[in-house]
Structures are given as C-alpha cells and as structure tokens.
Design a protein around this motif. Sequence first.
Motif, mmCIF file in Angstrom:
data_model
loop_
_atom_site.group_PDB
_atom_site.id
_atom_site.type_symbol
_atom_site.label_atom_id
_atom_site.label_comp_id
_atom_site.label_asym_id
_atom_site.label_seq_id
_atom_site.Cartn_x
_atom_site.Cartn_y
_atom_site.Cartn_z
ATOM 1 N N GLN A 19 0.822 -1.205 0.000
ATOM 2 C CA GLN A 19 0.000 0.000 0.000
ATOM 3 C C GLN A 19 0.860 1.261 0.000
ATOM 4 O O GLN A 19 0.614 2.191 -0.758
ATOM 5 C CB GLN A 19 -0.945 0.000 1.202
ATOM 6 N N GLU A 20 1.875 1.294 0.852
ATOM 7 C CA GLU A 20 2.737 2.481 0.921
ATOM 8 C C GLU A 20 3.611 2.610 -0.321
ATOM 9 O O GLU A 20 3.860 3.711 -0.800
ATOM 10 C CB GLU A 20 3.584 2.449 2.193
ATOM 11 N N LEU A 21 4.081 1.481 -0.840
ATOM 12 C CA LEU A 21 4.899 1.520 -2.049
ATOM 13 C C LEU A 21 4.084 2.020 -3.247
ATOM 14 O O LEU A 21 4.590 2.811 -4.055
ATOM 15 C CB LEU A 21 5.499 0.144 -2.336
ATOM 16 N N LEU A 22 2.835 1.584 -3.361
ATOM 17 C CA LEU A 22 1.974 2.082 -4.443
ATOM 18 C C LEU A 22 1.726 3.579 -4.302
ATOM 19 O O LEU A 22 1.767 4.318 -5.296
ATOM 20 C CB LEU A 22 0.642 1.336 -4.465
ATOM 21 N N LEU A 23 1.467 4.018 -3.094
ATOM 22 C CA LEU A 23 1.245 5.439 -2.854
ATOM 23 C C LEU A 23 2.500 6.248 -3.194
ATOM 24 O O LEU A 23 2.426 7.277 -3.865
ATOM 25 C CB LEU A 23 0.830 5.680 -1.402
ATOM 26 N N ALA A 24 3.641 5.764 -2.760
ATOM 27 C CA ALA A 24 4.899 6.458 -3.059
ATOM 28 C C ALA A 24 5.149 6.498 -4.566
ATOM 29 O O ALA A 24 5.618 7.511 -5.103
ATOM 30 C CB ALA A 24 6.060 5.771 -2.343
ATOM 31 N N ALA A 28 5.516 9.858 -6.849
ATOM 32 C CA ALA A 28 6.694 10.069 -7.693
ATOM 33 C C ALA A 28 6.291 10.286 -9.161
ATOM 34 O O ALA A 28 6.840 11.160 -9.835
ATOM 35 C CB ALA A 28 7.645 8.876 -7.573
ATOM 36 N N ARG A 29 5.335 9.506 -9.646
ATOM 37 C CA ARG A 29 4.886 9.679 -11.038
ATOM 38 C C ARG A 29 4.273 11.054 -11.242
ATOM 39 O O ARG A 29 4.532 11.711 -12.239
ATOM 40 C CB ARG A 29 3.851 8.606 -11.412
ATOM 41 N N ARG A 30 3.467 11.471 -10.304
ATOM 42 C CA ARG A 30 2.746 12.746 -10.457
ATOM 43 C C ARG A 30 3.666 13.965 -10.429
ATOM 44 O O ARG A 30 3.316 15.001 -10.982
ATOM 45 C CB ARG A 30 1.666 12.866 -9.404
ATOM 46 N N VAL A 31 4.801 13.839 -9.786
ATOM 47 C CA VAL A 31 5.722 14.985 -9.734
ATOM 48 C C VAL A 31 6.884 14.830 -10.715
ATOM 49 O O VAL A 31 7.866 15.559 -10.624
ATOM 50 C CB VAL A 31 6.222 15.277 -8.297
ATOM 51 N N GLY A 32 6.766 13.876 -11.640
ATOM 52 C CA GLY A 32 7.757 13.781 -12.702
ATOM 53 C C GLY A 32 9.006 12.991 -12.374
ATOM 54 O O GLY A 32 10.077 13.276 -12.928
ATOM 55 N N VAL A 36 11.865 6.835 -9.917
ATOM 56 C CA VAL A 36 11.592 6.545 -8.516
ATOM 57 C C VAL A 36 10.310 5.717 -8.403
ATOM 58 O O VAL A 36 10.245 4.753 -7.636
ATOM 59 C CB VAL A 36 11.494 7.848 -7.682
ATOM 60 N N ALA A 37 9.314 6.076 -9.196
ATOM 61 C CA ALA A 37 8.071 5.300 -9.206
ATOM 62 C C ALA A 37 8.361 3.853 -9.594
ATOM 63 O O ALA A 37 7.885 2.918 -8.948
ATOM 64 C CB ALA A 37 7.076 5.924 -10.186
ATOM 65 N N ALA A 38 9.166 3.674 -10.630
ATOM 66 C CA ALA A 38 9.509 2.318 -11.087
ATOM 67 C C ALA A 38 10.222 1.537 -9.991
ATOM 68 O O ALA A 38 9.963 0.336 -9.806
ATOM 69 C CB ALA A 38 10.376 2.394 -12.346
ATOM 70 N N GLN A 39 11.069 2.193 -9.244
ATOM 71 C CA GLN A 39 11.788 1.535 -8.143
ATOM 72 C C GLN A 39 10.800 0.975 -7.115
ATOM 73 O O GLN A 39 10.921 -0.172 -6.689
ATOM 74 C CB GLN A 39 12.736 2.542 -7.490
ATOM 75 N N ALA A 58 2.281 -4.120 -11.383
ATOM 76 C CA ALA A 58 2.848 -4.514 -12.678
ATOM 77 C C ALA A 58 2.258 -3.680 -13.806
ATOM 78 O O ALA A 58 2.981 -3.202 -14.685
ATOM 79 C CB ALA A 58 2.609 -6.004 -12.928
ATOM 80 N N PHE A 59 0.957 -3.487 -13.794
ATOM 81 C CA PHE A 59 0.298 -2.696 -14.833
ATOM 82 C C PHE A 59 0.816 -1.261 -14.820
ATOM 83 O O PHE A 59 1.154 -0.690 -15.862
ATOM 84 C CB PHE A 59 -1.219 -2.720 -14.634
ATOM 85 N N THR A 60 0.914 -0.692 -13.633
ATOM 86 C CA THR A 60 1.414 0.688 -13.508
ATOM 87 C C THR A 60 2.864 0.786 -13.952
ATOM 88 O O THR A 60 3.244 1.736 -14.638
ATOM 89 C CB THR A 60 1.248 1.188 -12.057
ATOM 90 N N LEU A 61 3.668 -0.210 -13.604
ATOM 91 C CA LEU A 61 5.067 -0.216 -14.039
ATOM 92 C C LEU A 61 5.132 -0.298 -15.565
ATOM 93 O O LEU A 61 5.957 0.373 -16.191
ATOM 94 C CB LEU A 61 5.823 -1.373 -13.401
ATOM 95 N N GLY A 62 4.255 -1.080 -16.161
ATOM 96 C CA GLY A 62 4.193 -1.137 -17.624
ATOM 97 C C GLY A 62 3.895 0.223 -18.223
ATOM 98 O O GLY A 62 4.498 0.625 -19.224
#
Length: 138
Positions: A19-24, A28-32, A36-39, A58-62
């Motif tokens: 949950q926290e990793l998805l939120l993080a 990260a994605r929203r601020v460019g 970091v999001a991929a990590q 996985a879908f979001t990483l894709g």
Amino acid sequence: RAFEAMGADGAAGVKDVPQELLLAADVARRVGHPEVAAQHLRRILKAHRGDPRAPVAAFTLGRVYAQQGNSAEAADVFEQAFALQPRGALAQDALARAAFAWSATGDEARTRAAVSSYLRHFPRGHQAEALGRLKALP
C-alpha cells in the motif's frame, strides 16, 4: 511536498508494504520522477508478488516504462500483470498493451504471440479488432 517528505531519493520513510509503495509510486509519477516510481513498483513485484495489489503494480510499471519509451520492458510487465491475475479487472488491458508494446519493439514473433494470447482469452474484447489488424501486418 509529499515527494520531498520521502527524501532526496524518494524512498526515505516508505515502508516496505504494498500500500505504501503504491502510494509512493503514485506521488513520484505525479511529480515527474518515473524512475523513482519504477523503483517502488519493482519492490512490490519482487517482495510482494503474492499480494492482491501486485497486478496493479505490474500494470502501472508497464505504463511507466511505456511512457519512457521502454517498450520491451513495458510488454514484459504488462504480461506479468495478466499472469498475476488473468481474470482480474486489468487482464484484458494488460494483454492488449503488451501486444502494442511488443509491436513498438519491432519483434514480430512476440507481437503475434501477444495478439494470439489476447484473442484467445478475449475474442470479443474491446481491442480485438485493432489487435487482429496488428497481427495481420507483415
């Protein structure tokens, strides 16, 4: 501010729970900061593969990889998203995106295999017509 609170590398204070990793990753994605999001998303797939949120990761990483132009990596994790939950809400889109991503790499064999997989699982799916045309390309 949320990204700044995670520290310079975007990971400080982020607990190793899905949950926290998805939120993080979303922050990260929203601020460019797609790297970091991929990590964060890769951490979910490595350490929490059995968690019900792993297909979303996985879908979001894709999507992150596709937006960065990393088509082969995108295709691979879209296929993982499908494999993690083949009857889930993201399954059909994951297979379609995998096929389109393989097509972007120029790998005709992988493209045809992904299209065939989509058409086998979702013969009347919302991308069936477009993918059928893609499969017919030389």
